[in-house]
Design a protein around this motif. Structure first.
Motif, PDB file in Angstrom:
ATOM      1  N   GLN A 139      13.637   3.666  18.627  1.00  0.00           N
ATOM      2  CA  GLN A 139      13.978   2.851  17.451  1.00  0.00           C
ATOM      3  C   GLN A 139      12.932   1.759  17.295  1.00  0.00           C
ATOM      4  O   GLN A 139      12.831   0.851  18.116  1.00  0.00           O
ATOM      5  CB  GLN A 139      15.364   2.234  17.606  1.00  0.00           C
ATOM      6  N   ILE A 140      12.145   1.854  16.222  1.00  0.00           N
ATOM      7  CA  ILE A 140      11.024   0.932  16.065  1.00  0.00           C
ATOM      8  C   ILE A 140      11.386  -0.288  15.214  1.00  0.00           C
ATOM      9  O   ILE A 140      10.659  -1.283  15.219  1.00  0.00           O
ATOM     10  CB  ILE A 140       9.799   1.655  15.448  1.00  0.00           C
ATOM     11  N   VAL A 197      -1.354   0.477  12.432  1.00  0.00           N
ATOM     12  CA  VAL A 197      -0.264   0.896  11.536  1.00  0.00           C
ATOM     13  C   VAL A 197       0.978   0.060  11.801  1.00  0.00           C
ATOM     14  O   VAL A 197       1.658  -0.396  10.871  1.00  0.00           O
ATOM     15  CB  VAL A 197       0.035   2.395  11.719  1.00  0.00           C
ATOM     16  N   ARG A 198       1.280  -0.147  13.095  1.00  0.00           N
ATOM     17  CA  ARG A 198       2.428  -0.983  13.454  1.00  0.00           C
ATOM     18  C   ARG A 198       2.235  -2.418  12.967  1.00  0.00           C
ATOM     19  O   ARG A 198       3.155  -3.028  12.409  1.00  0.00           O
ATOM     20  CB  ARG A 198       2.632  -0.968  14.967  1.00  0.00           C
ATOM     21  N   GLU A 199       1.058  -2.941  13.173  1.00  0.00           N
ATOM     22  CA  GLU A 199       0.776  -4.314  12.764  1.00  0.00           C
ATOM     23  C   GLU A 199       0.855  -4.462  11.240  1.00  0.00           C
ATOM     24  O   GLU A 199       1.323  -5.483  10.732  1.00  0.00           O
ATOM     25  CB  GLU A 199      -0.601  -4.734  13.275  1.00  0.00           C
ATOM     26  N   GLN A 248       6.259   2.595   2.698  1.00  0.00           N
ATOM     27  CA  GLN A 248       5.213   3.539   3.060  1.00  0.00           C
ATOM     28  C   GLN A 248       4.641   3.210   4.437  1.00  0.00           C
ATOM     29  O   GLN A 248       4.397   4.108   5.259  1.00  0.00           O
ATOM     30  CB  GLN A 248       4.089   3.505   2.015  1.00  0.00           C
ATOM     31  N   ALA A 249       4.441   1.915   4.700  1.00  0.00           N
ATOM     32  CA  ALA A 249       3.938   1.495   6.009  1.00  0.00           C
ATOM     33  C   ALA A 249       4.933   1.860   7.113  1.00  0.00           C
ATOM     34  O   ALA A 249       4.534   2.269   8.213  1.00  0.00           O
ATOM     35  CB  ALA A 249       3.669  -0.008   6.009  1.00  0.00           C
ATOM     36  N   LEU A 250       6.229   1.728   6.828  1.00  0.00           N
ATOM     37  CA  LEU A 250       7.250   2.083   7.806  1.00  0.00           C
ATOM     38  C   LEU A 250       7.216   3.576   8.112  1.00  0.00           C
ATOM     39  O   LEU A 250       7.320   3.983   9.276  1.00  0.00           O
ATOM     40  CB  LEU A 250       8.625   1.680   7.288  1.00  0.00           C
ATOM     41  N   GLN A 251       7.059   4.401   7.077  1.00  0.00           N
ATOM     42  CA  GLN A 251       7.018   5.842   7.286  1.00  0.00           C
ATOM     43  C   GLN A 251       5.772   6.258   8.061  1.00  0.00           C
ATOM     44  O   GLN A 251       5.831   7.161   8.914  1.00  0.00           O
ATOM     45  CB  GLN A 251       7.093   6.579   5.945  1.00  0.00           C
ATOM     46  N   ASP A 252       4.650   5.610   7.788  1.00  0.00           N
ATOM     47  CA  ASP A 252       3.432   5.881   8.564  1.00  0.00           C
ATOM     48  C   ASP A 252       3.639   5.506  10.027  1.00  0.00           C
ATOM     49  O   ASP A 252       3.205   6.223  10.940  1.00  0.00           O
ATOM     50  CB  ASP A 252       2.252   5.088   7.982  1.00  0.00           C
TER      51      ASP A 252
END
Length: 264
Positions: A14-15, A179-181, A130-134
């Motif tokens: 779970q991110i 991507v996380r950042e 979109q960033a979350l899905q990446d």
């Protein structure tokens, strides 16, 4: 606004915490409702001003039609009453136009400008999604490689190439970091700014609504003066509404008694 999440495989890890997601959804839902209410109010205000203009124009036309009635040539008192009515309706139209112009500048236009902000906000939410899905997609890949590295054949191959290149997991982790950042930055910005935007609505709209009230007060104060003057000019007899109704009914009965309208 509309927000349709992308459908992808979910990573096991779970991110984003459920608390963060609930906070985000709550704030975003409030803004969606605010957008709908703003658009509806803007639409209703436009309808109201258009109706006001149509009403005053119709009143002026009716007065003009009555003034051009042939009866005015036969009855001086009626002519004077219609002239007074025509003047009053034209004064009313002038004040009404001033009121509509004021409301347009202080209420309708600000509502339109406020509504124009929501597409940009909606786009920021889509970029965050979109960033979350990446982020989820790459996290799932990292987990997949981590599982593969635990198997014997993969471990042997990794030892053979370890000296020449980093492991696949290491490469994926390096790819995952920006991507996380990026997601975390977008998420943090929206969680901070969405409540600020929502709470600012009061300071933004209060001057508009105060201006709307003042415009209505000024207009109806003037209307009271105009129609009081009109009453003084045409209501010389001072008949009550009931007496006028009885008078009209008596005249109508006289017309009904004529042979040309008698029942066969």
């Amino acid at each position: 606004m509309s927000w349709i999440p992308f459908k992808i495989g979910q990573p096991k890890k779970q991110i984003v915490s459920k608390t963060v997601e609930r906070d985000f959804e709550r704030e975003y839902e409030k803004l969606q409702k605010l957008e709908d209410q703003t658009k509806k109010l803007h639409k209703d205000m436009k309808k109201s001003t258009e109706a006001d203009i149509a009403m005053s124009k119709a009143a002026v036309k009716i007065a003009g039609d009555l003034l051009s009635n042939p009866l005015c040539e036969l009855d001086q008192a009626f002519l004077e009453s219609m002239m007074a009515l025509d003047t009053a309706m034209k004064r009313m139209e002038a004040f009404n136009q001033e009121k509509v112009n004021q409301i347009q500048k202080t209420v309708v236009d600000p509502l339109k400008k406020y509504s124009s902000v929501f597409p940009s906000l909606n786009m920021a939410v889509k970029r965050r999604e979109q960033a979350l899905q990446d982020y989820k997609r790459l996290q799932a890949k990292v987990e997949k490689y981590e599982e593969k590295e635990k198997t014997g054949p993969i471990m042997v191959k990794l030892h053979q190439v370890q000296a020449a290149s980093p492991s696949p997991v290491h490469l994926k982790l390096e790819e995952l970091r920006p991507v996380r950042e990026d997601f975390e930055a977008k998420n943090k910005q929206l969680l901070e700014e969405m409540p600020k935007f929502y709470n600012s609505r009061i300071d933004y709209f209060q001057p508009s609504f105060e201006a709307l009230i003042r415009a209505q007060v000024v207009y109806f104060t003037e209307m009271h003066k105009i129609f009081s003057d009109l009453t003084d000019q045409i209501d010389q007899v001072g008949l009550t509404d009931q007496e006028r109704e009885q008078q009209n009914e008596a005249k109508l009965n006289e017309l009904r008694a004529l042979s040309i309208v008698a029942d066969d």
